[in-house]
Design a protein around this motif. Sequence first.
Motif, PDB file in Angstrom:
ATOM      1  N   GLU A 292       0.822  -1.213   0.000  1.00 24.90           N
ATOM      2  CA  GLU A 292       0.000   0.000   0.000  1.00 24.90           C
ATOM      3  C   GLU A 292       0.855   1.261   0.000  1.00 24.90           C
ATOM      4  OE1 GLU A 292      -4.183  -0.969   1.977  1.00 24.90           O
ATOM      5  OE2 GLU A 292      -2.599  -0.876   3.476  1.00 24.90           O
ATOM      6  N   ASP A 293       2.044   1.167   0.598  1.00 19.92           N
ATOM      7  CA  ASP A 293       2.906   2.341   0.670  1.00 19.92           C
ATOM      8  C   ASP A 293       4.356   1.879   0.803  1.00 19.92           C
ATOM      9  OD1 ASP A 293       3.855   4.892   0.849  1.00 19.92           O
ATOM     10  OD2 ASP A 293       3.044   5.336   2.835  1.00 19.92           O
ATOM     11  N   ILE A 294       5.251   2.481   0.005  1.00 20.84           N
ATOM     12  CA  ILE A 294       6.691   2.217   0.108  1.00 20.84           C
ATOM     13  C   ILE A 294       7.270   3.306   1.005  1.00 20.84           C
ATOM     14  CG2 ILE A 294       8.842   1.822  -1.144  1.00 20.84           C
ATOM     15  CD1 ILE A 294       6.656  -0.103  -1.943  1.00 20.84           C
ATOM     16  N   ILE A 295       7.406   3.024   2.262  1.00 16.49           N
ATOM     17  CA  ILE A 295       7.882   4.023   3.219  1.00 16.49           C
ATOM     18  C   ILE A 295       9.392   4.196   3.125  1.00 16.49           C
ATOM     19  CG2 ILE A 295       8.033   4.593   5.684  1.00 16.49           C
ATOM     20  CD1 ILE A 295       5.392   3.003   6.023  1.00 16.49           C
ATOM     21  N   LYS A 296      10.098   3.085   2.955  1.00 17.38           N
ATOM     22  CA  LYS A 296      11.545   3.093   2.733  1.00 17.38           C
ATOM     23  C   LYS A 296      11.830   2.028   1.683  1.00 17.38           C
ATOM     24  CE  LYS A 296      16.011   2.123   4.938  1.00 17.38           C
ATOM     25  NZ  LYS A 296      16.688   1.704   6.211  1.00 17.38           N
ATOM     26  N   SER A 297      12.331   2.467   0.526  1.00 19.31           N
ATOM     27  CA  SER A 297      12.628   1.510  -0.535  1.00 19.31           C
ATOM     28  C   SER A 297      13.983   0.870  -0.287  1.00 19.31           C
ATOM     29  CB  SER A 297      12.601   2.204  -1.894  1.00 19.31           C
ATOM     30  OG  SER A 297      13.570   3.238  -1.945  1.00 19.31           O
ATOM     31  N   GLY A 298      14.132  -0.342  -0.834  1.00 22.03           N
ATOM     32  CA  GLY A 298      15.366  -1.073  -0.606  1.00 22.03           C
ATOM     33  C   GLY A 298      15.876  -1.738  -1.866  1.00 22.03           C
ATOM     34  N   THR A 299      16.404  -2.937  -1.700  1.00 26.09           N
ATOM     35  CA  THR A 299      16.999  -3.677  -2.810  1.00 26.09           C
ATOM     36  C   THR A 299      15.991  -3.970  -3.908  1.00 26.09           C
ATOM     37  OG1 THR A 299      18.567  -4.713  -1.268  1.00 26.09           O
ATOM     38  CG2 THR A 299      18.265  -5.780  -3.405  1.00 26.09           C
ATOM     39  N   ASP A 300      14.796  -4.354  -3.504  1.00 26.93           N
ATOM     40  CA  ASP A 300      13.739  -4.665  -4.469  1.00 26.93           C
ATOM     41  C   ASP A 300      13.128  -3.366  -4.990  1.00 26.93           C
ATOM     42  OD1 ASP A 300      11.623  -5.639  -5.921  1.00 26.93           O
ATOM     43  OD2 ASP A 300      10.655  -6.682  -4.269  1.00 26.93           O
ATOM     44  N   PRO A 301      13.190  -3.111  -6.299  1.00 29.51           N
ATOM     45  CA  PRO A 301      12.603  -1.875  -6.845  1.00 29.51           C
ATOM     46  C   PRO A 301      11.078  -1.981  -6.917  1.00 29.51           C
ATOM     47  CG  PRO A 301      13.469  -3.217  -8.630  1.00 29.51           C
ATOM     48  CD  PRO A 301      13.842  -3.931  -7.353  1.00 29.51           C
ATOM     49  N   ALA A 302      10.454  -2.226  -5.780  1.00 36.44           N
ATOM     50  CA  ALA A 302       9.009  -2.421  -5.727  1.00 36.44           C
ATOM     51  C   ALA A 302       8.285  -1.085  -5.895  1.00 36.44           C
ATOM     52  CB  ALA A 302       8.624  -3.063  -4.405  1.00 36.44           C
ATOM     53  N   THR A 303       7.050  -1.173  -6.355  1.00 37.63           N
ATOM     54  CA  THR A 303       6.229   0.010  -6.553  1.00 37.63           C
ATOM     55  C   THR A 303       4.930  -0.136  -5.764  1.00 37.63           C
ATOM     56  OG1 THR A 303       5.252  -0.982  -8.540  1.00 37.63           O
ATOM     57  CG2 THR A 303       7.164   0.473  -8.850  1.00 37.63           C
ATOM     58  N   PRO A 304       4.291   0.966  -5.385  1.00 37.29           N
ATOM     59  CA  PRO A 304       3.019   0.890  -4.675  1.00 37.29           C
ATOM     60  C   PRO A 304       1.981   0.088  -5.446  1.00 37.29           C
ATOM     61  CG  PRO A 304       3.899   3.114  -4.568  1.00 37.29           C
ATOM     62  CD  PRO A 304       4.768   2.365  -5.534  1.00 37.29           C
ATOM     63  N   LEU A 305       1.191  -0.668  -4.719  1.00 32.60           N
ATOM     64  CA  LEU A 305       0.116  -1.524  -5.223  1.00 32.60           C
ATOM     65  C   LEU A 305       0.615  -2.834  -5.838  1.00 32.60           C
ATOM     66  CD1 LEU A 305      -2.309   1.103  -6.807  1.00 32.60           C
ATOM     67  CD2 LEU A 305      -2.174   0.314  -4.432  1.00 32.60           C
ATOM     68  N   ALA A 306       1.927  -3.031  -5.866  1.00 34.34           N
ATOM     69  CA  ALA A 306       2.465  -4.299  -6.358  1.00 34.34           C
ATOM     70  C   ALA A 306       2.133  -5.410  -5.371  1.00 34.34           C
ATOM     71  CB  ALA A 306       3.973  -4.204  -6.544  1.00 34.34           C
ATOM     72  N   MET A 307       1.968  -6.624  -5.882  1.00 37.57           N
ATOM     73  CA  MET A 307       1.736  -7.799  -5.041  1.00 37.57           C
ATOM     74  C   MET A 307       3.072  -8.475  -4.769  1.00 37.57           C
ATOM     75  SD  MET A 307      -1.458  -7.920  -4.300  1.00 37.57           S
ATOM     76  CE  MET A 307      -1.435  -9.556  -3.547  1.00 37.57           C
ATOM     77  N   LYS A 308       3.306  -8.794  -3.500  1.00 36.73           N
ATOM     78  CA  LYS A 308       4.538  -9.460  -3.096  1.00 36.73           C
ATOM     79  C   LYS A 308       4.200 -10.662  -2.212  1.00 36.73           C
ATOM     80  CE  LYS A 308       7.530  -6.841  -5.150  1.00 36.73           C
ATOM     81  NZ  LYS A 308       8.481  -7.360  -6.161  1.00 36.73           N
ATOM     82  N   LYS A 309       5.067 -11.649  -2.278  1.00 37.70           N
ATOM     83  CA  LYS A 309       4.865 -12.863  -1.499  1.00 37.70           C
ATOM     84  C   LYS A 309       5.806 -12.858  -0.295  1.00 37.70           C
ATOM     85  CE  LYS A 309       4.006 -16.485  -3.948  1.00 37.70           C
ATOM     86  NZ  LYS A 309       2.571 -16.732  -3.650  1.00 37.70           N
ATOM     87  N   PHE A 310       5.227 -13.013   0.898  1.00 31.90           N
ATOM     88  CA  PHE A 310       5.990 -13.120   2.135  1.00 31.90           C
ATOM     89  C   PHE A 310       5.877 -14.562   2.636  1.00 31.90           C
ATOM     90  CE2 PHE A 310       5.340  -8.683   1.569  1.00 31.90           C
ATOM     91  CZ  PHE A 310       6.337  -8.013   2.262  1.00 31.90           C
ATOM     92  N   VAL A 311       6.973 -15.086   3.177  1.00 35.03           N
ATOM     93  CA  VAL A 311       7.047 -16.506   3.509  1.00 35.03           C
ATOM     94  C   VAL A 311       7.428 -16.688   4.972  1.00 35.03           C
ATOM     95  CG1 VAL A 311       8.073 -18.721   2.868  1.00 35.03           C
ATOM     96  CG2 VAL A 311       7.881 -16.903   1.155  1.00 35.03           C
ATOM     97  N   SER A 312       6.744 -17.599   5.655  1.00 33.14           N
ATOM     98  CA  SER A 312       7.138 -17.994   7.013  1.00 33.14           C
ATOM     99  C   SER A 312       7.053 -19.504   7.125  1.00 33.14           C
ATOM    100  CB  SER A 312       6.252 -17.336   8.074  1.00 33.14           C
ATOM    101  OG  SER A 312       4.994 -17.997   8.167  1.00 33.14           O
ATOM    102  N   HIS A 313       7.714 -20.040   8.126  1.00 33.04           N
ATOM    103  CA  HIS A 313       7.613 -21.477   8.359  1.00 33.04           C
ATOM    104  C   HIS A 313       6.207 -21.795   8.861  1.00 33.04           C
ATOM    105  CE1 HIS A 313       8.489 -25.508   9.881  1.00 33.04           C
ATOM    106  NE2 HIS A 313       9.554 -25.476   9.098  1.00 33.04           N
ATOM    107  N   ALA A 314       5.705 -22.962   8.485  1.00 31.65           N
ATOM    108  CA  ALA A 314       4.334 -23.340   8.849  1.00 31.65           C
ATOM    109  C   ALA A 314       4.123 -23.364  10.351  1.00 31.65           C
ATOM    110  CB  ALA A 314       3.988 -24.695   8.237  1.00 31.65           C
ATOM    111  N   THR A 315       5.166 -23.687  11.113  1.00 31.51           N
ATOM    112  CA  THR A 315       5.013 -23.747  12.566  1.00 31.51           C
ATOM    113  C   THR A 315       4.824 -22.364  13.183  1.00 31.51           C
ATOM    114  OG1 THR A 315       7.427 -23.739  12.820  1.00 31.51           O
ATOM    115  CG2 THR A 315       6.328 -25.891  12.796  1.00 31.51           C
ATOM    116  N   CYS A 316       5.081 -21.307  12.389  1.00 30.17           N
ATOM    117  CA  CYS A 316       4.920 -19.936  12.888  1.00 30.17           C
ATOM    118  C   CYS A 316       3.528 -19.371  12.591  1.00 30.17           C
ATOM    119  CB  CYS A 316       5.977 -19.020  12.270  1.00 30.17           C
ATOM    120  SG  CYS A 316       7.691 -19.498  12.563  1.00 30.17           S
TER     121      CYS A 316
END
Length: 239
Positions: free
Chosen positions: A145-169
């Motif tokens: 929804e908002d890029i407050i601090k951009s980093g390595t990934d040249p992501a843009t607002p409204l882009a879809m990104k996948k976040f991953v965690s272990h199933a036990t978490c």
Amino acid sequence: MTIMEVSLLTGFYPNQDDLKQHRCPLPGKGCCRRSSCRPPWSLSTTTTSLPRGAALSTTCLQSNLPCERSATKTSADVQRCSQCSRSPDPAGQCPSLQKPSGQLRQEELQTTACEAGVDFVYKTKLESVEVSASNSYVYYNMQLEDIIKSGTDPATPLAMKKFVSHATCHDSLGLQEQESYLIMGQTSDLWRIKSEYSYVLGRETFLMLWPADGDASKKELRKQLEEFSEYMRTHGCES
């Protein structure tokens, strides 16, 4: 001699004892296990070599990565073998939602966002969650929804990104679909697949619920988050 370079997610370390034994006789069937792993997850690399004449079709470099079981034939004599299995319970490595005790000040968030190693700061909205009993990982599909601090990934607002965690978490983390979250992640949280980036949710990831506009009980928290976001976009980090 065949030289092989293997990239692993952080926390997936090669079993050095096995690597030293790379000249051991190869079995006629199955895989010769070359690596072991332990969480958390981001990128590391190891290089090993196989004896002259070793048939790769009978040898598999094994690591526990969030992928599908596959064995892809690349030539008559070479077979890439990828095998996934459930990694150990990442005790103490799960991310957790920040729950401010008392009044949160935007200065505290600015300090956290500008700490060494913090690569990105996003306001995200969780659109959907992918959970499977056969997969050791949970995938959170988030809209930026908002890029407050951009980093390595040249992501843009409204882009879809996948976040991953272990199933036990998954249960302890408790992220809810259609809720918004402030996420600050380390450089080591980035997982590059071809030209795209996915993000690992680990112990060092900063996660906080971003209250909805209609939540009157969290009005002050929302104000601090909005002021923090505006300050970061305008001034960024001092160093």
